[in-house]
Design a protein around this motif. Structure first.
Motif, short mmCIF file in Angstrom:
data_model
loop_
_atom_site.label_atom_id
_atom_site.label_comp_id
_atom_site.label_asym_id
_atom_site.label_seq_id
_atom_site.Cartn_x
_atom_site.Cartn_y
_atom_site.Cartn_z
N ARG A 131 6.15 8.57 1.16
CA ARG A 131 6.14 7.11 1.30
C ARG A 131 7.22 6.65 2.28
O ARG A 131 6.99 5.74 3.08
CB ARG A 131 6.33 6.44 -0.06
CG ARG A 131 5.13 6.63 -0.98
CD ARG A 131 5.19 5.72 -2.19
NE ARG A 131 6.47 5.77 -2.88
CZ ARG A 131 6.68 6.39 -4.05
NH1 ARG A 131 5.70 7.01 -4.65
NH2 ARG A 131 7.87 6.37 -4.60
N GLY A 132 8.39 7.27 2.22
CA GLY A 132 9.47 6.93 3.16
C GLY A 132 9.08 7.24 4.59
O GLY A 132 9.35 6.45 5.51
N PHE A 133 8.42 8.39 4.79
CA PHE A 133 7.97 8.76 6.13
C PHE A 133 6.96 7.75 6.66
O PHE A 133 7.04 7.32 7.81
CB PHE A 133 7.35 10.16 6.11
CG PHE A 133 6.78 10.58 7.43
CD1 PHE A 133 7.60 11.04 8.45
CD2 PHE A 133 5.41 10.50 7.67
CE1 PHE A 133 7.07 11.43 9.67
CE2 PHE A 133 4.87 10.86 8.88
CZ PHE A 133 5.71 11.33 9.88
N LEU A 134 6.01 7.35 5.82
CA LEU A 134 5.02 6.36 6.24
C LEU A 134 5.66 5.01 6.55
O LEU A 134 5.27 4.33 7.50
CB LEU A 134 3.94 6.21 5.17
CG LEU A 134 3.00 7.42 4.98
CD1 LEU A 134 2.08 7.18 3.80
CD2 LEU A 134 2.22 7.68 6.24
N ALA A 135 6.65 4.61 5.75
CA ALA A 135 7.34 3.34 6.00
C ALA A 135 8.07 3.36 7.34
O ALA A 135 7.99 2.39 8.12
CB ALA A 135 8.31 3.04 4.86
N ILE A 136 8.77 4.46 7.62
CA ILE A 136 9.48 4.57 8.91
C ILE A 136 8.47 4.60 10.06
O ILE A 136 8.69 3.99 11.11
CB ILE A 136 10.37 5.83 8.92
CG1 ILE A 136 11.49 5.69 7.91
CG2 ILE A 136 10.92 6.11 10.31
CD1 ILE A 136 12.45 4.56 8.19
N GLY A 181 0.81 -1.21 0.00
CA GLY A 181 0.00 0.00 0.00
C GLY A 181 0.84 1.26 0.00
O GLY A 181 0.54 2.22 -0.72
N ILE A 182 1.90 1.28 0.79
CA ILE A 182 2.78 2.45 0.82
C ILE A 182 3.53 2.57 -0.51
O ILE A 182 3.69 3.67 -1.05
CB ILE A 182 3.76 2.36 2.02
CG1 ILE A 182 2.98 2.56 3.33
CG2 ILE A 182 4.87 3.39 1.89
CD1 ILE A 182 3.81 2.34 4.57
N TYR A 183 3.99 1.45 -1.07
CA TYR A 183 4.74 1.47 -2.32
C TYR A 183 3.88 1.99 -3.47
O TYR A 183 4.33 2.76 -4.31
CB TYR A 183 5.27 0.06 -2.64
CG TYR A 183 6.00 -0.02 -3.95
CD1 TYR A 183 7.28 0.50 -4.08
CD2 TYR A 183 5.41 -0.62 -5.06
CE1 TYR A 183 7.96 0.43 -5.28
CE2 TYR A 183 6.07 -0.69 -6.26
CZ TYR A 183 7.35 -0.16 -6.37
OH TYR A 183 8.02 -0.22 -7.56
N ARG A 184 2.62 1.56 -3.50
CA ARG A 184 1.73 1.94 -4.60
C ARG A 184 1.01 3.28 -4.36
O ARG A 184 0.23 3.71 -5.20
CB ARG A 184 0.72 0.84 -4.86
CG ARG A 184 1.39 -0.46 -5.34
CD ARG A 184 0.40 -1.53 -5.68
NE ARG A 184 -0.69 -1.09 -6.53
CZ ARG A 184 -0.71 -1.19 -7.86
NH1 ARG A 184 0.32 -1.73 -8.47
NH2 ARG A 184 -1.75 -0.77 -8.55
N LEU A 185 1.26 3.90 -3.26
CA LEU A 185 0.64 5.17 -2.94
C LEU A 185 1.08 6.25 -3.93
O LEU A 185 2.27 6.37 -4.23
CB LEU A 185 1.01 5.59 -1.51
CG LEU A 185 0.36 6.84 -0.93
CD1 LEU A 185 -1.14 6.59 -0.76
CD2 LEU A 185 0.97 7.18 0.40
N SER A 186 0.13 7.01 -4.43
CA SER A 186 0.50 8.06 -5.39
C SER A 186 0.87 9.33 -4.62
O SER A 186 0.08 10.26 -4.47
CB SER A 186 -0.66 8.33 -6.36
OG SER A 186 -1.79 8.74 -5.63
N ALA A 187 2.09 9.30 -4.09
CA ALA A 187 2.61 10.44 -3.34
C ALA A 187 4.11 10.52 -3.60
O ALA A 187 4.71 9.61 -4.20
CB ALA A 187 2.33 10.27 -1.86
#
Length: 105
Positions: free
Chosen positions: A43-48, A32-38
């Motif tokens: 995306r890096g912030f969300l992953a961390i 979901g984070i990888y495919r997020l259109s942002a």
């Protein structure tokens, strides 16, 4: 292996279900984070943030478990706790009680 009431082992099926559930949740979140259109930094912030949430959840679960294990009183089995004198007294008392019940007293 101890016979204390607090030392219960999980079944292999429960362990497997917990591992599979964790893996599916992490994979779905990562996809979901990888495919997020942002932007990449979002995306890096969300992953961390997800990794931080996972590690803090593990830490919280461990702290709660340790506190519960530390608060639970551990009583030795009755057989080991009783001295020989106490065992003889209980045996003699049981004999006297059974004799008095048989006589109808």
């Amino acid at each position: 292996m101890s016979d204390t009431p607090g030392s219960k082992q999980n079944t292999a099926a429960f362990y497997g279900q917990a591992v599979a559930s964790f893996a599916v949740a992490m994979a779905a979140t990562a996809i979901g984070i990888y495919r997020l259109s942002a932007d990449a930094w979002v995306r890096g912030f969300l992953a961390i943030a997800v990794l931080y949430l996972v590690t803090s959840s593990f830490t919280l679960a461990k702290v709660i478990r340790d506190r519960q294990e530390g608060a639970a009183p551990s009583y030795p089995p009755l057989r080991e706790a009783l001295s020989c004198r106490t065992k003889r007294s209980l045996t003699f008392g049981g004999m006297v009680l059974s004799l008095s019940v048989e006589r109808g007293e």
